[in-house]
Design an enzyme around this catalytic site. Structure first.
Site, short mmCIF file in Angstrom:
data_model
loop_
_atom_site.label_atom_id
_atom_site.label_comp_id
_atom_site.label_asym_id
_atom_site.label_seq_id
_atom_site.Cartn_x
_atom_site.Cartn_y
_atom_site.Cartn_z
N ASP A 112 -23.98 11.00 13.17
CA ASP A 112 -23.65 9.59 13.33
C ASP A 112 -24.43 8.70 12.37
O ASP A 112 -23.96 7.63 11.99
CB ASP A 112 -23.93 9.14 14.77
CG ASP A 112 -23.05 9.89 15.77
OD1 ASP A 112 -22.24 10.72 15.35
OD2 ASP A 112 -23.22 9.63 16.98
N ASP A 198 -21.34 3.43 10.72
CA ASP A 198 -21.96 4.67 11.17
C ASP A 198 -21.51 5.77 10.22
O ASP A 198 -20.35 5.78 9.78
CB ASP A 198 -21.50 5.05 12.59
CG ASP A 198 -22.22 4.26 13.68
OD1 ASP A 198 -22.97 3.31 13.38
OD2 ASP A 198 -22.02 4.62 14.88
N HIS A 249 -16.03 6.99 15.00
CA HIS A 249 -16.32 8.29 14.40
C HIS A 249 -15.03 9.09 14.21
O HIS A 249 -14.25 9.27 15.14
CB HIS A 249 -17.35 9.08 15.21
CG HIS A 249 -18.61 8.27 15.44
ND1 HIS A 249 -19.47 8.49 16.46
CD2 HIS A 249 -19.12 7.21 14.74
CE1 HIS A 249 -20.48 7.62 16.41
NE2 HIS A 249 -20.28 6.83 15.37
N ASP A 251 -14.47 12.25 13.45
CA ASP A 251 -14.43 13.71 13.54
C ASP A 251 -13.84 14.26 14.85
O ASP A 251 -13.97 15.46 15.13
CB ASP A 251 -15.81 14.32 13.24
CG ASP A 251 -16.93 13.72 14.06
OD1 ASP A 251 -16.65 12.85 14.90
OD2 ASP A 251 -18.09 14.12 13.86
N CYS A 357 -20.48 16.63 15.35
CA CYS A 357 -21.35 15.47 15.59
C CYS A 357 -22.83 15.85 15.64
O CYS A 357 -23.68 15.09 15.20
CB CYS A 357 -21.03 14.82 16.93
SG CYS A 357 -19.32 14.54 17.27
N1 ARG Z 1 -14.79 8.51 19.55
C1 ARG Z 1 -14.52 9.91 19.56
C2 ARG Z 1 -13.60 10.26 20.71
O1 ARG Z 1 -13.89 9.90 21.82
C3 ARG Z 1 -15.77 10.72 19.65
C4 ARG Z 1 -16.43 10.86 18.34
C5 ARG Z 1 -17.64 11.70 18.41
N2 ARG Z 1 -18.16 11.89 17.10
C6 ARG Z 1 -19.43 11.78 16.77
N3 ARG Z 1 -19.76 12.00 15.51
N4 ARG Z 1 -20.35 11.40 17.62
O2 ARG Z 1 -12.59 10.92 20.55
#
Ligand code: ARG
Length: 381
Positions: A112, A198, A249, A251, A357
């Protein structure tokens, strides 16, 4: 680790080349994320219930650490050098000229905050108060790499104030139909007044880097990245996933697996006009299968969605690590000819991330390549 002619100690141009050295996060000292203008954590399925504050339980920390250590062992068994964050007092309150927050968060998700862009380490601005100092657990490593090899670059993004004015509070109150109406405007809980991003909103494809506009990355942040990275030969492409009303994010949404192949989230298609970058350049997009857990079955304090299922970590263009229970995804990846390794990781979900992550790749084989030879690109200058 010595600086020799050959691969620099920091070298990672994409998400899939052969992995040599990686940082794996740690749950030591982790706290619950505080409620703040950029974050309204909720107890799953209990709207309005008070979200816990302060430190996570010793048991929750031990369970997450056991799985993070298991990932570290798997990586080591595959010849990858594994590094870990240093200690940090996340329980300590912060007070700056612009904000106060009762505690910080954790070092479970280096992805992150830290990103390797070629031979350079970039520290993100971050978007939430509790994560303001989250670069600190990694600084001993940054110094080590930076001292070890003069080819290693180190860029720290400007720290935003994170004052109240940086956030748009009414975002949290919008009803779903309003979110739907506004889905193409890309206005979330941060305004455009300051540079905010981020690191996990970026995904690297050689000379091309895509950046998701989100609750954690604004257009000013993307402009800053363009201005810093374009003179170094990169092309920075903003991307959007309009049906994700709470994007944060990239990923769990758009995950490259190897040259020419991206794993996509069927609930969050990429904006139509952004798809052509991939299709015009011969990339195939394959949809991730429905995750094994429903959103309601995700851990009580987890703020991420069931799509943590697709948060895989590539060891090479032919080998990928997947969460142990995500059988449908494992089968899909195996059908694509990938060797699929598995580890249990569900106890890490509470900390917002899964395998991608909770890692930060420092060194992979390979160099900068152009995977989008017919891309139409408008540089800033
Ligand atoms: N916002 C994303 C979801 O709920 C989770 C992303 C998590 N990624 C990270 N690099 N912390 O689908």
């Amino acid at each position: 680790m010595t600086a020799i002619a050959g691969t620099p100690v920091v070298n990672s141009w994409n998400e899939w080349d052969h992995l040599k050295e990686v940082v794996v996060g740690s749950a030591d000292g982790a706290c619950f994320e505080p409620t703040e203008p950029g974050n309204r954590p909720q107890v799953r399925g209990r709207e309005g219930a008070p979200f816990p504050t302060g430190g996570k339980s010793a048991q929750a920390v031990a369970q997450a650490n056991a799985e993070l250590d298991g990932l570290a062992r798997l990586l080591e068994s595959r010849g990858v050098s594994v590094r870990r964050p240093g200690r940090h007092d996340f329980g300590r309150a912060l007070r700056t000229p612009h904000f106060e927050v009762a505690n910080q968060y954790c070092a479970v998700c280096p992805r992150d905050v830290m990103i390797t862009v070629g031979n350079e380490i970039v520290e993100a601005t971050m978007s939430r108060r509790a994560r303001y100092f989250e670069y600190e657990p990694y600084r001993h490593l940054v110094y080590e790499y930076w001292e070890a090899d003069p080819r290693v670059g180190w860029t720290v993004a400007p720290k935003p104030t994170m004052s109240d004015a940086m956030y748009r509070q009414d975002f949290w109150e919008w009803p779903v139909d309003e979110r739907h109406r506004r889905m193409h405007s890309s206005e979330f809980c941060i305004t455009q007044a300051e540079v905010v991003f981020d690191a996990a909103d970026m995904s690297r494809f050689g000379r091309d880097i895509i950046v998701q506009e989100s609750m954690t990355t604004n257009r000013a942040g993307i402009r800053w990245l363009k201005r810093v990275l374009e003179p170094k030969g990169f092309r920075v492409h903003p991307v959007h996933f309009p049906l994700d009303y709470f994007p944060s994010h990239i990923d769990c949404t758009f995950v490259p697996l190897r040259p020419g192949l991206v794993l996509t989230n069927p609930d969050r298609p990429i904006r139509q006009d952004e798809l052509s970058l991939f299709t015009d350049n011969g990339w195939e997009l394959i949809q991730a299968p429905e995750p094994v857990l429903t959103n309601d079955e995700m851990p009580l304090y987890c703020q991420s969605s069931k799509w943590l299922s697709m948060n895989v970590l590539s060891l090479s263009p032919t080998t990928v690590i997947c969460e142990e229970q995500e059988k449908p995804l494992q089968d899909l990846l195996a059908d694509q000819g990938l060797e699929v390794l598995t580890v249990p990781f569900r106890n890490v979900f509470e900390y917002g991330g899964s395998l991608h992550c909770s890692t930060w790749d420092i060194r992979r084989d390979g160099t900068r390549e152009d995977y989008f030879p017919s891309a139409v690109y408008e540089p800033l200058v």
